[in-house]
Design an enzyme around this catalytic site. Structure first.
Site, PDB file in Angstrom:
ATOM      1  N   GLU A 153     -26.586  67.520  71.480  1.00 15.98           N
ATOM      2  CA  GLU A 153     -27.641  66.934  72.320  1.00 15.98           C
ATOM      3  C   GLU A 153     -28.996  67.609  72.128  1.00 15.98           C
ATOM      4  O   GLU A 153     -29.641  68.040  73.085  1.00 15.98           O
ATOM      5  CB  GLU A 153     -27.197  66.940  73.796  1.00 15.98           C
ATOM      6  CG  GLU A 153     -25.907  66.148  73.990  1.00 15.98           C
ATOM      7  CD  GLU A 153     -25.419  66.085  75.438  1.00 15.98           C
ATOM      8  OE1 GLU A 153     -25.973  66.791  76.289  1.00 15.98           O
ATOM      9  OE2 GLU A 153     -24.473  65.317  75.696  1.00 15.98           O
ATOM     10  N   ASN A 194     -24.092  66.409  67.189  1.00 19.30           N
ATOM     11  CA  ASN A 194     -23.472  65.423  68.084  1.00 19.30           C
ATOM     12  C   ASN A 194     -24.481  65.044  69.160  1.00 19.30           C
ATOM     13  O   ASN A 194     -25.246  65.895  69.634  1.00 19.30           O
ATOM     14  CB  ASN A 194     -22.247  66.111  68.720  1.00 19.30           C
ATOM     15  CG  ASN A 194     -21.317  65.181  69.467  1.00 19.30           C
ATOM     16  OD1 ASN A 194     -20.884  64.163  68.932  1.00 19.30           O
ATOM     17  ND2 ASN A 194     -20.995  65.533  70.715  1.00 19.30           N
ATOM     18  N   HIS A 230     -20.822  57.131  74.897  1.00 20.53           N
ATOM     19  CA  HIS A 230     -20.605  56.867  76.329  1.00 20.53           C
ATOM     20  C   HIS A 230     -21.308  55.538  76.620  1.00 20.53           C
ATOM     21  O   HIS A 230     -22.517  55.498  76.863  1.00 20.53           O
ATOM     22  CB  HIS A 230     -21.164  58.013  77.178  1.00 20.53           C
ATOM     23  CG  HIS A 230     -20.452  59.308  76.939  1.00 20.53           C
ATOM     24  ND1 HIS A 230     -19.131  59.486  77.299  1.00 20.53           N
ATOM     25  CD2 HIS A 230     -20.847  60.465  76.347  1.00 20.53           C
ATOM     26  CE1 HIS A 230     -18.760  60.712  76.958  1.00 20.53           C
ATOM     27  NE2 HIS A 230     -19.775  61.316  76.377  1.00 20.53           N
ATOM     28  N   GLU A 258     -16.860  60.710  71.651  1.00 20.02           N
ATOM     29  CA  GLU A 258     -16.595  60.799  73.097  1.00 20.02           C
ATOM     30  C   GLU A 258     -16.541  59.400  73.724  1.00 20.02           C
ATOM     31  O   GLU A 258     -17.132  59.149  74.778  1.00 20.02           O
ATOM     32  CB  GLU A 258     -17.678  61.642  73.798  1.00 20.02           C
ATOM     33  CG  GLU A 258     -17.851  63.022  73.196  1.00 20.02           C
ATOM     34  CD  GLU A 258     -18.892  63.894  73.898  1.00 20.02           C
ATOM     35  OE1 GLU A 258     -19.354  63.534  74.997  1.00 20.02           O
ATOM     36  OE2 GLU A 258     -19.240  64.942  73.332  1.00 20.02           O
ATOM     37  N   ASP A 260     -16.195  56.292  75.726  1.00 24.13           N
ATOM     38  CA  ASP A 260     -15.741  55.638  76.957  1.00 24.13           C
ATOM     39  C   ASP A 260     -16.687  54.476  77.219  1.00 24.13           C
ATOM     40  O   ASP A 260     -17.839  54.483  76.779  1.00 24.13           O
ATOM     41  CB  ASP A 260     -15.611  56.592  78.156  1.00 24.13           C
ATOM     42  CG  ASP A 260     -16.825  57.442  78.446  1.00 24.13           C
ATOM     43  OD1 ASP A 260     -17.954  57.035  78.095  1.00 24.13           O
ATOM     44  OD2 ASP A 260     -16.658  58.525  79.048  1.00 24.13           O
TER      45      ASP A 260
HETATM   46  C1  XIL Z   1     -18.468  66.374  80.270  1.00 28.22           C
HETATM   47  C2  XIL Z   1     -17.066  66.557  80.789  1.00 28.22           C
HETATM   48  O1  XIL Z   1     -16.344  65.383  80.539  1.00 28.22           O
HETATM   49  C3  XIL Z   1     -17.076  66.871  82.268  1.00 28.22           C
HETATM   50  O2  XIL Z   1     -15.774  67.217  82.707  1.00 28.22           O
HETATM   51  C4  XIL Z   1     -18.028  68.018  82.558  1.00 28.22           C
HETATM   52  O3  XIL Z   1     -18.114  68.214  83.942  1.00 28.22           O
HETATM   53  C5  XIL Z   1     -19.382  67.728  81.988  1.00 28.22           C
HETATM   54  O4  XIL Z   1     -19.267  67.471  80.597  1.00 28.22           O
HETATM   55  N1  XIL Z   1     -21.572  64.966  76.506  1.00 28.22           N
HETATM   56  C6  XIL Z   1     -20.765  65.957  76.031  1.00 28.22           C
HETATM   57  C7  XIL Z   1     -19.556  66.338  76.792  1.00 28.22           C
HETATM   58  O5  XIL Z   1     -20.981  66.459  74.936  1.00 28.22           O
HETATM   59  O6  XIL Z   1     -19.250  67.698  76.658  1.00 28.22           O
HETATM   60  C8  XIL Z   1     -19.663  65.987  78.239  1.00 28.22           C
HETATM   61  O7  XIL Z   1     -18.426  66.251  78.864  1.00 28.22           O
HETATM   62  C9  XIL Z   1     -20.083  64.545  78.398  1.00 28.22           C
HETATM   63  C10 XIL Z   1     -21.405  64.296  77.769  1.00 28.22           C
END
Ligand code: XIL
Length: 451
Positions: A153, A194, A230, A258, A260
């Protein structure tokens, strides 16, 4: 009205039997045959407490990411005191299940320890701390973590560098420095950058593209780009495949890291069907680009997902519902990977309960009580309003229920849908939960009926 019955599977589920719905090979086998991997994010603490979670995590996925356990703030909450317990547990689980690991994540502005973020360290010292952390963490798992998210990020939404404590103190050079150091710390790991909101072609992904291009031109060791993904139901960027392709054309691998796909709650049949199409679109975009190496979901089930905690009123973002039943999205992913899946496109049934079954599981149990879960799944039928009933065989007493209205009379428990979950489409499922008291023994009912 007809009755559909299903043998209660509470004990079988506790013993780790396969779910009745799994007609296809597990996703990991389907993915392997397609030349990609399928992963998920694991919470170390859930692996030992939740049999169904552990079962799905091991059977369905061939890669895992530590959802939180390898983040700096978890590993080194106070300076110099590392706690490897969660990270080690993930590594052990992965090894036991023949899974590869994505290391997540070394250099990030978030979930960093307070002593680091607020320490006011001058540049040389902060860089040194970053190097030490990379050496220590990658060194511990050297040769056992296939991909590392080295920098997470780094960009803001408009395409500038994120105004993080890393950037403010070190400028953009921290990124190249982190990658160079990571290559030394574990030459066998593929090194990834990432980010989120970089799935489609946009200002942020273009900034990332330009950085990767420049790093490659400078000989900085970078092997891959992670698109977190996400996403929102109905809003998969139309340029996803094109974007994956343009990164691949720079000579790096691409992974969906990641995934979802959230929706406004409550879920309904239409949203779940759209979500299934969206999951399929993402997997197909990855399969269409040879350098897209795999897809990792973020949370095994809707009960494990971070989404409801962070995005108010949204959720139901994973492939399994909160009762650990595969959703239409699971079937869609299986189909994208070459499996048959359930046919979500069947015309809806007549709503009388034919083709619908109820599975009763004991989710957890303690000395005087237990939590039960009942999942209603329709395949070849559908429901518009439902009643589920069973007889407790050993004097168990219901104390509380959620996502359904339940009453007990003698041994007989009768539960009807809540206002928002009466509709179960063909290929869909809903679940509800309850707490009850037990003593002596806690056998599951022989028969659970749904009508
Ligand atoms: C999130 C986790 O899913 C949560 O449990 C935690 O509280 C916060 O982080 N980007 C990322 C992940 O790279 O590490 C994050 O994961 C979601 C957003």
């Amino acid at each position: 009205m007809t009755l559909a019955t299903a043998a209660a599977t509470g004990l079988a589920a506790l013993a780790g039997a396969a779910p009745a719905q799994a007609a296809d090979a597990p996703l990991r086998d389907l993915a392997e045959a397609k030349g990609v991997y399928i992963g998920n994010a694991l919470a170390a603490g859930k692996l030992d407490g939740n049999a169904r979670y552990r079962q799905i995590a091991g059977q369905e996925f061939n890669w895992v990411t530590a959802e939180n356990a390898m983040k700096w703030g978890v590993l080194e909450p106070s300076r110099g005191n590392y706690d490897w317990s969660g990270a080690d547990r993930i590594m052990e689980f992965a090894a036991a299940n023949g899974q590869q690991v994505r290391g997540h994540t070394l250099v990030w502005h978030s979930q960093a320890p307070g002593w680091l973020e607020n320490g006011g360290f001058p540049a040389a010292e902060l860089r040194g701390l970053m190097y030490d952390h990379i050496d220590t963490t990658m060194g511990r798992y050297q040769g056992r973590i296939a991909h590392w998210d080295v920098v997470n990020e780094a960009f803001n939404e408009s395409g500038g560098f994120r105004d993080s404590f890393w950037y403010r103190t070190l400028g953009e050079s921290y990124i190249a420095d982190a990658f160079r150091r990571a290559r030394q710390a574990d030459p066998s790991a593929d090194l990834y950058i990432n980010d989120y909101n970089v799935e489609g072609v946009n200002a942020k992904s273009t900034a990332m593209y330009n950085l990767v291009r420049d790093l490659k031109a400078q000989g900085v060791p970078i092997d891959g780009v992670g698109l977190q993904a996400h996403l929102i139901t109905g809003q998969v960027p139309s340029s996803l495949q094109q974007n994956i392709q343009r990164f691949a054309d720079l000579g790096v691998d691409v992974a969906i890291t990641e995934l979802d796909i959230r929706m406004n709650l409550p879920a309904d049949a239409g949203k779940l069907a759209q979500q299934a199409r969206d999951y399929r679109t993402v997997v197909e975009a990855c399969l269409a680009v040879s350098r897209c190496v795999g897809v990792t979901g973020w949370g095994i089930s809707d009960a494990d997902s971070w989404v409801p905690d962070v995005f108010e009123g949204q959720g139901a973002a994973t492939m399994y519902d909160s009762g650990y039943n595969p959703k239409p999205a699971y079937d869609a992913v299986a189909q994208a990977l070459g499996g048959t899946g359930d046919d979500d496109d069947d015309p809806p049934g007549n709503g009388d309960g034919d083709g619908c079954t109820a599975d009763y599981t004991v989710a957890s149990q303690w000395n005087t009580g237990f939590t039960g879960n009942v999942a209603i799944t329709c395949s070849g039928g559908s429901l518009n309003g439902w009643t589920v009933s069973w007889d407790f065989p050993a004097g168990q007493r219901l104390s509380q229920a959620w996502n359904a209205g339940c009453t007990q009379s003698g041994a007989r428990v009768t539960c009807t849908n809540a206002g928002w979950n009466g509709t179960v489409p063909d290929g869909g499922s809903v679940s509800f939960g309850f707490n009850a008291e037990w003593s002596g023994s806690n056998p599951s009912p022989d028969t659970v009926t749904v009508s």
